[in-house]
Design a protein around this motif. Structure first.
Motif, PDB file in Angstrom:
ATOM      1  N   THR A 260       6.271  -8.965  -6.797  1.00  0.00           N
ATOM      2  CA  THR A 260       4.824  -9.013  -7.037  1.00  0.00           C
ATOM      3  C   THR A 260       4.184  -7.632  -6.881  1.00  0.00           C
ATOM      4  N   ILE A 261       4.977  -6.665  -6.460  1.00  0.00           N
ATOM      5  CA  ILE A 261       4.454  -5.301  -6.301  1.00  0.00           C
ATOM      6  C   ILE A 261       5.062  -4.448  -7.404  1.00  0.00           C
ATOM      7  N   THR A 262       4.245  -4.051  -8.362  1.00  0.00           N
ATOM      8  CA  THR A 262       4.798  -3.287  -9.487  1.00  0.00           C
ATOM      9  C   THR A 262       4.462  -1.810  -9.301  1.00  0.00           C
ATOM     10  N   THR A 263       5.493  -1.081  -8.931  1.00  0.00           N
ATOM     11  CA  THR A 263       5.328   0.359  -8.707  1.00  0.00           C
ATOM     12  C   THR A 263       6.478   1.086  -9.407  1.00  0.00           C
ATOM     13  N   ALA A 264       6.306   2.395  -9.568  1.00  0.00           N
ATOM     14  CA  ALA A 264       7.311   3.184 -10.276  1.00  0.00           C
ATOM     15  C   ALA A 264       8.661   3.118  -9.553  1.00  0.00           C
ATOM     16  N   THR A 265       8.635   3.224  -8.222  1.00  0.00           N
ATOM     17  CA  THR A 265       9.879   3.155  -7.446  1.00  0.00           C
ATOM     18  C   THR A 265      10.098   1.705  -7.030  1.00  0.00           C
ATOM     19  N   PRO A 266      11.192   1.085  -7.490  1.00  0.00           N
ATOM     20  CA  PRO A 266      11.406  -0.311  -7.118  1.00  0.00           C
ATOM     21  C   PRO A 266      11.578  -0.480  -5.615  1.00  0.00           C
TER      22      PRO A 266
ATOM     23  N   ALA B  74       0.830  -1.211   0.000  1.00  0.00           N
ATOM     24  CA  ALA B  74       0.000   0.000   0.000  1.00  0.00           C
ATOM     25  C   ALA B  74       0.865   1.261   0.000  1.00  0.00           C
ATOM     26  N   LEU B  75       1.950   1.250   0.766  1.00  0.00           N
ATOM     27  CA  LEU B  75       2.813   2.444   0.816  1.00  0.00           C
ATOM     28  C   LEU B  75       3.529   2.640  -0.519  1.00  0.00           C
ATOM     29  N   ALA B  76       3.980   1.533  -1.115  1.00  0.00           N
ATOM     30  CA  ALA B  76       4.662   1.633  -2.417  1.00  0.00           C
ATOM     31  C   ALA B  76       3.688   2.136  -3.480  1.00  0.00           C
ATOM     32  N   GLU B  77       2.464   1.656  -3.429  1.00  0.00           N
ATOM     33  CA  GLU B  77       1.469   2.093  -4.423  1.00  0.00           C
ATOM     34  C   GLU B  77       1.108   3.566  -4.277  1.00  0.00           C
ATOM     35  N   ARG B  78       1.367   4.132  -3.095  1.00  0.00           N
ATOM     36  CA  ARG B  78       1.141   5.575  -2.909  1.00  0.00           C
ATOM     37  C   ARG B  78       2.439   6.356  -3.098  1.00  0.00           C
ATOM     38  N   GLY B  79       3.468   5.696  -3.651  1.00  0.00           N
ATOM     39  CA  GLY B  79       4.674   6.421  -4.073  1.00  0.00           C
ATOM     40  C   GLY B  79       5.854   6.374  -3.133  1.00  0.00           C
ATOM     41  N   ALA B  80       5.706   5.716  -1.959  1.00  0.00           N
ATOM     42  CA  ALA B  80       6.834   5.683  -1.012  1.00  0.00           C
ATOM     43  C   ALA B  80       7.978   4.828  -1.554  1.00  0.00           C
ATOM     44  N   THR B  81       9.184   5.177  -1.149  1.00  0.00           N
ATOM     45  CA  THR B  81      10.343   4.316  -1.374  1.00  0.00           C
ATOM     46  C   THR B  81      10.334   3.316  -0.229  1.00  0.00           C
ATOM     47  N   VAL B  82      10.039   2.051  -0.569  1.00  0.00           N
ATOM     48  CA  VAL B  82       9.850   1.043   0.477  1.00  0.00           C
ATOM     49  C   VAL B  82      11.074   0.139   0.584  1.00  0.00           C
ATOM     50  N   VAL B  83      11.498  -0.069   1.823  1.00  0.00           N
ATOM     51  CA  VAL B  83      12.600  -0.986   2.105  1.00  0.00           C
ATOM     52  C   VAL B  83      12.033  -2.144   2.908  1.00  0.00           C
ATOM     53  N   MET B  84      12.091  -3.331   2.312  1.00  0.00           N
ATOM     54  CA  MET B  84      11.645  -4.528   3.019  1.00  0.00           C
ATOM     55  C   MET B  84      12.833  -5.047   3.837  1.00  0.00           C
ATOM     56  N   ALA B  85      12.705  -5.051   5.145  1.00  0.00           N
ATOM     57  CA  ALA B  85      13.779  -5.544   6.007  1.00  0.00           C
ATOM     58  C   ALA B  85      13.396  -6.952   6.467  1.00  0.00           C
ATOM     59  N   CYS B  86      14.021  -7.948   5.849  1.00  0.00           N
ATOM     60  CA  CYS B  86      13.545  -9.341   6.007  1.00  0.00           C
ATOM     61  C   CYS B  86      14.715 -10.300   6.198  1.00  0.00           C
ATOM     62  N   ARG B  87      14.425 -11.432   6.856  1.00  0.00           N
ATOM     63  CA  ARG B  87      15.517 -12.361   7.145  1.00  0.00           C
ATOM     64  C   ARG B  87      15.860 -13.265   5.964  1.00  0.00           C
ATOM     65  N   ASP B  88      14.900 -13.494   5.073  1.00  0.00           N
ATOM     66  CA  ASP B  88      15.145 -14.366   3.932  1.00  0.00           C
ATOM     67  C   ASP B  88      15.114 -13.514   2.663  1.00  0.00           C
ATOM     68  N   GLY B  89      16.318 -13.223   2.148  1.00  0.00           N
ATOM     69  CA  GLY B  89      16.445 -12.322   0.998  1.00  0.00           C
ATOM     70  C   GLY B  89      15.671 -12.804  -0.220  1.00  0.00           C
ATOM     71  N   ASP B  90      15.706 -14.118  -0.474  1.00  0.00           N
ATOM     72  CA  ASP B  90      15.022 -14.646  -1.657  1.00  0.00           C
ATOM     73  C   ASP B  90      13.509 -14.469  -1.530  1.00  0.00           C
ATOM     74  N   ARG B  91      12.980 -14.806  -0.343  1.00  0.00           N
ATOM     75  CA  ARG B  91      11.528 -14.623  -0.124  1.00  0.00           C
ATOM     76  C   ARG B  91      11.148 -13.159  -0.277  1.00  0.00           C
ATOM     77  N   ALA B  92      11.996 -12.299   0.242  1.00  0.00           N
ATOM     78  CA  ALA B  92      11.692 -10.860   0.198  1.00  0.00           C
ATOM     79  C   ALA B  92      11.725 -10.370  -1.251  1.00  0.00           C
ATOM     80  N   ARG B  93      12.722 -10.802  -2.009  1.00  0.00           N
ATOM     81  CA  ARG B  93      12.810 -10.342  -3.410  1.00  0.00           C
ATOM     82  C   ARG B  93      11.623 -10.871  -4.218  1.00  0.00           C
TER      83      ARG B  93
END
Ligand SMILES: NC(=O)c1ccc[n+]([C@@H]2O[C@H](COP(=O)([O-])OP(=O)(O)OC[C@H]3O[C@@H](n4cnc5c(N)ncnc54)[C@H](OP(=O)(O)O)[C@@H]3O)[C@@H](O)[C@H]2O)c1
Length: 306
Positions: free
Chosen positions: A58-64, A34-53
């Motif tokens: 699956t979230i297609t927004t202008a800012t990766p 939801a934050l990415a879809e409203r234009g935020a630069t989102v950083v996913m801080a996650c323990r499993d890099g592959d799962r996070a990537r």
């Protein structure tokens, strides 16, 4: 009755940076989306890099969406993630302490903490402390910590914080979720006293159908299969209290958001109250001191003094 608050109420977040822990699944994923879809630069801080990537793709927004490795069961990993975030970004508008574990078999973190207390509370305390300089340098920044209705039965057992004498999964979870609120209220008190531009808020999702209950017993699963739908909502609805606490311009520091329905299990996100124990100033201050000692991180809340 006020109209239902939805993701359509989230203002334009362009240019804002949001770090979300545990963003690859459940409530954290829908918060990130939801934050990415409203234009935020989102950083996913996650323990499993592959799962996070995979989740980020699956979230297609202008800012990766960016991914930072963060294992909350390791203070070394918390330090490493905070360092990477500080190196990569010159502002931090939103820190969302979302990741959590529920009722695992007795486990200790790398640093010897009981897993639920360590991951749900201590690691987020340390992460927040290590990112405060960036938050304090960002106007109108917020820290939102995700707690649970389960905080209501919580007691902080200062004589046995890591359940070394006796481990009861539900008691340890409730302690960790009460700690989330005690931390939020103490952080807000300190930020306000220091005139900081940062606010601390909390949110709880009510009941949400996520992967959280992976360690549930067969009996719990059987009961949940029958009554679960009455008390739970989809994960995107479970993310709404977090999103409102993070973005509603009228949400005050120290505010807690949760679902509006009976028992706060589901419904539109509104401001709700928490248990009397969560407002105990003595316990808030004591937990802060103990968390500083255990993590070795002393959060500085005064701008310019970091
Ligand atoms: N679902 C509910 O009904 C409910 C109710 C009350 C409160 N909550 C709270 O909501 C928050 C989100 O939970 P959820 O329901 O979305 O559960 P979930 O689907 O299980 O997601 C939990 C997230 O936390 C991450 N996580 C767990 N241990 C971690 C660690 N050591 N380091 C980094 N990340 C870790 C998980 O990563 P992996 O994917 O790698 O495991 C996952 O991304 C939690 O704080 C939970 O206590 C949920």
């Amino acid at each position: 009755m006020s109209p239902r608050w939805t993701t359509a109420d989230i203002s334009d977040q362009s240019g804002r940076v949001a770090v979300i822990t545990g963003a690859n699944a459940g409530i954290g994923y829908h918060t990130a989306k939801a934050l990415a879809e409203r234009g935020a630069t989102v950083v996913m801080a996650c323990r499993d890099g592959d799962r996070a990537r995979r989740a980020a793709q699956t979230i297609t927004t202008a800012t990766p969406i960016a991914v930072v490795g963060l294992d909350l069961a390791s203070l070394a990993s918390v330090h490493d993630a905070a360092r990477r975030i500080r190196e990569r970004y010159d502002r931090l508008d939103l820190l969302i302490n979302n990741a959590g574990v529920w009722w695992p078999p007795y486990t200790r973190t790398e640093d010897g903490f009981e897993l639920q207390f360590g991951v749900n509370h201590l690691a987020h305390f340390a992460l927040t402390g290590l990112l405060l300089e960036l938050l304090l340098a960002t106007p109108a920044s917020r820290v939102v910590t995700v707690t649970s209705l389960g905080h209501r039965s919580g007691v902080v057992d200062f004589d046995d914080l890591h359940s070394e004498r006796r481990y009861r999964r539900n008691t340890a979870y409730a302690q960790s979720k009460l700690a989330n609120l005690l931390f939020t209220y103490e952080l807000q008190r300190r930020l306000a006293a220091d005139g900081a531009p940062t606010a601390a808020l909390a949110a709880h999702p009510g009941g949400a159908r996520t992967e959280l209950f992976r360690d549930a017993s067969p009996a719990f699963r059987a009961v949940n299969a029958v009554i679960g739908p009455l008390f739970t909502q989809p994960p995107d609805a479970g993310a709404l209290p977090t999103l409102r606490a993070a973005t509603d311009p009228h949400a005050p520091g120290g505010g807690l958001y949760g679902p509006s329905g009976p028992g706060q299990f589901k419904g539109s996100p509104v401001r709700v109250t928490s248990s009397p124990a969560s407002h105990d100033g003595h316990t808030q201050a004591r937990l802060w001191q103990v968390s500083e000692r255990l993590t070795g991180v002393s959060p500085v809340t005064a701008p310019g003094r970091v």
